[in-house]
Design a protein around this motif. Structure first.
Motif, PDB file in Angstrom:
ATOM      1  N   LEU A  55       0.823  -1.212   0.000  1.00 51.12           N
ATOM      2  CA  LEU A  55       0.000   0.000   0.000  1.00 51.12           C
ATOM      3  C   LEU A  55       0.856   1.261   0.000  1.00 51.12           C
ATOM      4  CD1 LEU A  55      -2.917  -0.791   2.504  1.00 51.12           C
ATOM      5  CD2 LEU A  55      -3.041  -0.624   0.022  1.00 51.12           C
ATOM      6  N   ALA A  56       2.040   1.169   0.596  1.00 54.31           N
ATOM      7  CA  ALA A  56       2.912   2.342   0.657  1.00 54.31           C
ATOM      8  C   ALA A  56       3.354   2.795  -0.726  1.00 54.31           C
ATOM      9  CB  ALA A  56       4.135   2.033   1.519  1.00 54.31           C
ATOM     10  N   ALA A  57       3.339   1.882  -1.694  1.00 53.67           N
ATOM     11  CA  ALA A  57       3.772   2.223  -3.046  1.00 53.67           C
ATOM     12  C   ALA A  57       2.642   2.723  -3.931  1.00 53.67           C
ATOM     13  CB  ALA A  57       4.432   1.006  -3.703  1.00 53.67           C
ATOM     14  N   ARG A  58       1.416   2.633  -3.462  1.00 54.95           N
ATOM     15  CA  ARG A  58       0.290   3.007  -4.320  1.00 54.95           C
ATOM     16  C   ARG A  58       0.209   4.503  -4.618  1.00 54.95           C
ATOM     17  NH1 ARG A  58      -0.222   0.638  -7.741  1.00 54.95           N
ATOM     18  NH2 ARG A  58      -2.394   1.157  -8.206  1.00 54.95           N
ATOM     19  N   PRO A  59       0.557   5.417  -3.674  1.00 55.99           N
ATOM     20  CA  PRO A  59       0.545   6.842  -4.042  1.00 55.99           C
ATOM     21  C   PRO A  59       1.465   7.145  -5.220  1.00 55.99           C
ATOM     22  CG  PRO A  59       0.579   6.624  -1.660  1.00 55.99           C
ATOM     23  CD  PRO A  59       0.781   5.244  -2.212  1.00 55.99           C
ATOM     24  N   ALA A  60       2.533   6.359  -5.381  1.00 52.47           N
ATOM     25  CA  ALA A  60       3.442   6.531  -6.519  1.00 52.47           C
ATOM     26  C   ALA A  60       2.983   5.711  -7.717  1.00 52.47           C
ATOM     27  CB  ALA A  60       4.865   6.116  -6.123  1.00 52.47           C
ATOM     28  N   LYS A  61       1.840   5.053  -7.588  1.00 54.55           N
ATOM     29  CA  LYS A  61       1.266   4.223  -8.647  1.00 54.55           C
ATOM     30  C   LYS A  61       2.212   3.092  -9.046  1.00 54.55           C
ATOM     31  CE  LYS A  61      -1.591   7.999 -10.418  1.00 54.55           C
ATOM     32  NZ  LYS A  61      -1.978   8.828 -11.582  1.00 54.55           N
TER      33      LYS A  61
END
Length: 239
Positions: A55-61
């Motif tokens: 989930l931590a990587a989702r803002p960076a898509k």
């Protein structure tokens, strides 16, 4: 190639977490690069950590390809999903194949997720880190992304029943700034530096964590050095 399985699985996970009314404290997600390879390194305290780390990587898509023990890929339910999401099976007796697989993915611009403690820490403190993540980053020429999770052990961890009730549990997800190891530096030194950084992030997440135990019976998820009843590192090692 289109990602037909990974995005829907993330959507299901988010819906599940919303139903549980989890309270997320996500810090440092801007440190996840929007392109290019990286090795995401996290502590390991619960069975669902790979989901929270992703989930931590989702803002960076971005999507994270995790290195996980081979038995997970042999399970009739999780196996097809893990393969479809292009995660990497690790045979602990013959880890070189997984290493080469991860190295190729990094050079192709993927983010690889690694839990360098190898197993869940039952003391909820950091165990020793294995050097594979550092060696991968050095050989691929990509950064290491230190990360710490806190609170995930309260949902589901080794030695305790799952708690998927609507308990409004806080979940801390803290990502540190990228670390760029020198190719000539000894992997053991890089590994120790990454571990120190993960420890710093973990302590920040613990200090920011809003929940306190309701009583001795509810302090099982707190490390002994923070006044909880979790096993000490020595006791956990014996377990």
């Amino acid at each position: 190639m289109a990602e037909l399985v990974y995005p829907p699985v993330i959507g299901v996970a988010r819906t599940f977490f919303k139903a549980l009314d989890l309270r997320f404290d996500m810090q440092g997600t801007e440190n996840v690069p929007r392109r290019g390879g990286a090795v995401l390194v996290s502590n390991h305290i619960g069975y669902l950590d790979f989901i929270f780390t992703g989930l931590a990587a989702r803002p960076a898509k971005r999507l994270v390809r995790f290195m996980a023990k081979e038995s997970v890929f042999k399970h009739k339910v999780s196996g097809p999903l893990m393969r479809a999401m292009k995660h990497i099976p690790v045979d602990r007796a013959q880890g070189e194949h997984a290493y080469r697989h991860a190295l190729k993915a990094l050079r192709n611009g993927e983010i690889i997720g690694v839990f360098p403690e190898a197993t869940i820490s039952q003391s909820f403190t950091l165990k020793n880190f294995k050097s594979g993540a550092a060696r991968l980053a050095q050989e691929a020429g990509v950064p290491l992304l230190p990360m710490a999770l806190w609170g995930t052990q309260r949902l589901w961890t080794k030695g305790h029943k799952r708690d998927f009730g609507r308990n409004h549990l806080p979940i801390g997800i803290h990502v540190g700034e990228a670390m760029h190891p020198d190719p000539g530096e000894l992997a053991v030194g890089v590994t120790e530096r990454v571990r120190e950084r993960v420890q710093e992030l973990l302590e920040v997440a613990q200090r920011a964590y809003p929940a306190s135990p309701k009583g001795p019976e509810d302090s099982w998820w707190l490390p002994a050095h923070l006044g909880g009843t979790a096993p000490t590192p020595a006791q956990a090692k014996a377990l």
